[in-house]
Write a protein that holds these residues in place. Structure first.
Motif, PDB file in Angstrom:
ATOM      1  N   ILE A 275       0.876  -1.165   0.000  1.00 14.68           N
ATOM      2  CA  ILE A 275       0.000   0.000   0.000  1.00 14.68           C
ATOM      3  C   ILE A 275       0.914   1.215   0.000  1.00 14.68           C
ATOM      4  N   THR A 276       1.082   1.857  -1.149  1.00 13.11           N
ATOM      5  CA  THR A 276       2.135   2.852  -1.314  1.00 13.11           C
ATOM      6  C   THR A 276       1.651   4.041  -2.132  1.00 13.11           C
ATOM      7  N   ASN A 277       2.593   4.965  -2.398  1.00 12.93           N
ATOM      8  CA  ASN A 277       2.377   6.091  -3.307  1.00 12.93           C
ATOM      9  C   ASN A 277       1.127   6.896  -2.951  1.00 12.93           C
ATOM     10  N   GLY A 278       0.978   7.215  -1.670  1.00  7.01           N
ATOM     11  CA  GLY A 278      -0.115   8.065  -1.242  1.00  7.01           C
ATOM     12  C   GLY A 278      -1.467   7.388  -1.181  1.00  7.01           C
ATOM     13  N   SER A 279      -1.503   6.066  -1.195  1.00  9.16           N
ATOM     14  CA  SER A 279      -2.791   5.385  -1.017  1.00  9.16           C
ATOM     15  C   SER A 279      -3.394   5.774   0.329  1.00  9.16           C
ATOM     16  N   ASP A 280      -4.707   5.684   0.428  1.00 13.36           N
ATOM     17  CA  ASP A 280      -5.363   6.182   1.632  1.00 13.36           C
ATOM     18  C   ASP A 280      -6.737   5.545   1.792  1.00 13.36           C
ATOM     19  N   LEU A 281      -7.163   5.440   3.037  1.00  9.30           N
ATOM     20  CA  LEU A 281      -8.502   4.959   3.387  1.00  9.30           C
ATOM     21  C   LEU A 281      -8.712   3.520   2.894  1.00  9.30           C
ATOM     22  N   VAL A 282      -8.004   2.615   3.554  1.00 11.82           N
ATOM     23  CA  VAL A 282      -7.990   1.202   3.179  1.00 11.82           C
ATOM     24  C   VAL A 282      -8.372   0.354   4.381  1.00 11.82           C
ATOM     25  N   THR A 283      -9.233  -0.634   4.166  1.00  7.30           N
ATOM     26  CA  THR A 283      -9.561  -1.630   5.185  1.00  7.30           C
ATOM     27  C   THR A 283      -9.216  -3.012   4.646  1.00  7.30           C
ATOM     28  N   VAL A 284      -8.442  -3.768   5.419  1.00  9.81           N
ATOM     29  CA  VAL A 284      -8.090  -5.146   5.078  1.00  9.81           C
ATOM     30  C   VAL A 284      -8.622  -6.028   6.193  1.00  9.81           C
ATOM     31  N   SER A 285      -9.543  -6.920   5.866  1.00  7.09           N
ATOM     32  CA  SER A 285     -10.232  -7.681   6.898  1.00  7.09           C
ATOM     33  C   SER A 285     -10.333  -9.156   6.537  1.00  7.09           C
ATOM     34  N   TRP A 286     -10.295  -9.994   7.542  1.00  4.94           N
ATOM     35  CA  TRP A 286     -10.562 -11.431   7.415  1.00  4.94           C
ATOM     36  C   TRP A 286      -9.782 -12.070   6.262  1.00  4.94           C
ATOM     37  N   SER A 287      -8.531 -11.671   6.101  1.00  5.73           N
ATOM     38  CA  SER A 287      -7.699 -12.200   5.029  1.00  5.73           C
ATOM     39  C   SER A 287      -6.522 -12.983   5.600  1.00  5.73           C
ATOM     40  N   ARG A 288      -5.875 -13.762   4.750  1.00  8.12           N
ATOM     41  CA  ARG A 288      -4.788 -14.640   5.186  1.00  8.12           C
ATOM     42  C   ARG A 288      -3.570 -14.397   4.298  1.00  8.12           C
ATOM     43  N   PHE A 289      -2.451 -14.087   4.940  1.00  6.85           N
ATOM     44  CA  PHE A 289      -1.194 -13.858   4.245  1.00  6.85           C
ATOM     45  C   PHE A 289      -0.216 -14.925   4.711  1.00  6.85           C
ATOM     46  N   ALA A 290       0.302 -15.723   3.772  1.00  6.72           N
ATOM     47  CA  ALA A 290       0.994 -16.938   4.200  1.00  6.72           C
ATOM     48  C   ALA A 290       2.196 -17.272   3.325  1.00  6.72           C
ATOM     49  N   ASP A 291       3.164 -17.977   3.962  1.00  5.37           N
ATOM     50  CA  ASP A 291       4.267 -18.625   3.253  1.00  5.37           C
ATOM     51  C   ASP A 291       5.009 -17.655   2.338  1.00  5.37           C
ATOM     52  N   HIS A 292       5.516 -16.590   2.954  1.00  4.24           N
ATOM     53  CA  HIS A 292       6.083 -15.509   2.170  1.00  4.24           C
ATOM     54  C   HIS A 292       7.130 -14.772   2.986  1.00  4.24           C
ATOM     55  N   ASP A 293       8.021 -14.062   2.294  1.00  2.00           N
ATOM     56  CA  ASP A 293       9.036 -13.264   2.973  1.00  2.00           C
ATOM     57  C   ASP A 293       8.458 -11.903   3.372  1.00  2.00           C
ATOM     58  N   LYS A 294       8.409 -10.948   2.472  1.00  3.25           N
ATOM     59  CA  LYS A 294       7.984  -9.580   2.776  1.00  3.25           C
ATOM     60  C   LYS A 294       6.492  -9.430   2.469  1.00  3.25           C
ATOM     61  N   ALA A 295       5.672  -9.524   3.511  1.00  6.08           N
ATOM     62  CA  ALA A 295       4.235  -9.640   3.295  1.00  6.08           C
ATOM     63  C   ALA A 295       3.560  -8.333   2.912  1.00  6.08           C
ATOM     64  N   MET A 296       3.746  -7.274   3.705  1.00  2.00           N
ATOM     65  CA  MET A 296       2.937  -6.072   3.508  1.00  2.00           C
ATOM     66  C   MET A 296       3.739  -4.823   3.842  1.00  2.00           C
TER      67      MET A 296
END
Length: 453
Positions: A275-296
């Motif tokens: 979430i970059t470059n001036g992004s704004d007003l974001v909701t991330v819910s009930w999600s799964r981030f898995a099996d990875h190096d640099k997640a977010m």
């Protein structure tokens, strides 16, 4: 008297009207919508319609102002079911802002040609690119610390551009992308919400945004590193975005199975959600981030001061499983992080979970961490020019802990202490449960295919 609707009310009213008109159009005797050879309008089922659902009031930063309704106002000609790459590209319409609902059925592989034939890295390679020749040309023992240049680097760039044409997909404003049922997968793609507003992505697995042509980046002060191109989902300059019940991973091509070149892991993946470059007003819910190096990653540079006042993000009821780092790492952002579950397996690599970077203002509430014995509480945080973290209700292996006090004590004398007040109190959120209760719910309900639970 003339009545004027507030922006939030107008957006929701348009979505409600579209839903009503859509249902009327499906009554017996109604004329079917015209179909195209690439995409077909999808009739609404009599039950719950995830594609028409909008973000609830107060559900995180994406509910601010006009709220987030995605493509809920789409007419029936723009409610499309897609089953392959060509249909998905047609439905995305070049990132247009026309309200649209795109329903993903089954598995779509971005690395396919227009006829649906599977493409591999050799199909993209051009102008004489060869990995062995590339490694020989830019070996730091002979090439030194200069940035790669010359025929092999030019060939790598040309090859990478050919893959990018296939896998980078722009998502425009007023769009909902939703998986049908429990088996919707988008494989190998990099979804990019660029300078767009009002987007919803739900109930879909985003898998293996695999870069065939990583670039070598020398570092005169160290070994350097491999730079990859694709995030599975990248928000840049995006506003009012709701990401819900998404599963994102490297499934199929984990980086820890890649070889080592120039003393560094030959990485094939970048972020799962950036979430970059001036992004704004974001909701991330009930999600799964898995099996990875640099997640977010939230905020893409310490010097990007134009991000001040933006990057307002809510992360709630998400699971970070077998993630090495960036869960998330934040610069400048005003981030509410609550009721998330972190699982660090016994055999998994781990550097840190929460990255406290330049001018970040994270409020972390009632998050649960599960970790093996060799991982310490102090290992959960990492600071780069960060100054503060507000946290409360954190649980580590079932025990309440104070992340900041333990981090400060552990790093006393080597790093600047973190303060405990980030100067704001989140107002846009639902009930904040205990960490233990939330972890149990997240384990059962987070991720793709579980939106109706």
């Amino acid at each position: 008297m003339t009545w004027k609707l507030r922006p939030r009310t107008a957006r929701r009213a348009a979505a409600a009207l579209a839903l009503l008109l859509g249902s009327l159009a499906l009554q017996p005797g109604a004329r079917a919508a015209t179909t195209s050879p690439d995409t077909a309008p999808e009739a609404s089922s009599p039950g719950r319609d995830l594609g028409r659902e909008v973000l609830a009031d107060n559900d995180g930063w994406a509910a601010e102002g006009t709220g987030t309704t995605g493509g809920a106002a789409a007419d029936e000609d723009h409610v499309l079911t897609v089953r392959n790459r060509a249909q998905l590209v047609a439905a995305l319409d070049g990132g247009s802002s026309v309200p649209k609902i795109i329903r993903v059925a089954g598995t779509i592989d971005a690395n396919t040609d227009d006829r649906g034939r599977r493409l591999d890295c050799a199909d993209y390679a051009t102008d004489g690119y060869d990995l062995d020749a590339y490694l020989a040309a830019y070996d730091p023992r002979t090439w030194g610390g200069a940035k790669p240049a010359g025929p092999q680097e030019d060939a790598r760039k040309a090859s990478a551009a050919r893959q990018a044409e296939r896998v980078e997909m722009l998502v425009g404003s007023n769009t909902t992308i939703v998986g049908i049922g429990a088996g919707a997968v988008l494989k190998g793609a990099s979804l990019q919400v660029k300078d767009a507003d009002n987007v919803i992505i739900r109930n879909i697995e985003l898998r293996d945004a695999y870069d065939c042509f990583p670039a070598w980046q020398p570092n005169t002060g160290g070994l350097g590193d491999w730079k990859t191109a694709y995030d599975t989902l990248w928000l840049r300059g995006a506003t009012h975005v709701w990401v819900d019940h998404v599963t994102a991973s490297d499934k199929g091509h984990p980086d820890d199975r890649e070889p080592t070149h120039f003393g560094r892991n030959y990485l094939r993946h970048d972020g799962l959600l950036d979430i970059t470059n001036g992004s704004d007003l974001v909701t991330v819910s009930w999600s799964r981030f898995a099996d990875h190096d640099k997640a977010m990653l939230i905020g893409n540079g310490d010097g990007v001061t134009t991000d001040r006042g933006k990057l307002r993000v809510t992360l709630h009821h998400n699971e970070f499983h077998s993630v090495v780092q960036r869960a998330p790492r934040v610069r400048f952002g005003q981030v509410h992080l609550y009721n998330n579950r972190y699982v660090i397996p016994e055999d998994g690599d781990h550097r840190y979970s929460l990255g406290i970077s330049t001018e970040s203002r994270i409020v972390a509430e009632n998050n649960a961490f599960e970790a093996p014995g060799h991982v310490e509480v102090a290992d959960l945080l990492k600071s780069w020019n960060g100054s503060a973290l507000t946290q409360r209700g954190t649980v580590f292996n079932g025990f309440p802990v104070d992340l900041v006090s333990i981090y400060n004590a552990y790093n006393s004398g080597s790093e600047t202490d973190l303060a405990t007040d980030t100067g704001w109190t989140p107002a846009l959120h639902g009930p904040v449960d205990s960490a233990a209760k939330a972890a149990a719910e997240v384990a059962r309900k987070a991720g793709a295919g579980r939106a109706a639970r």
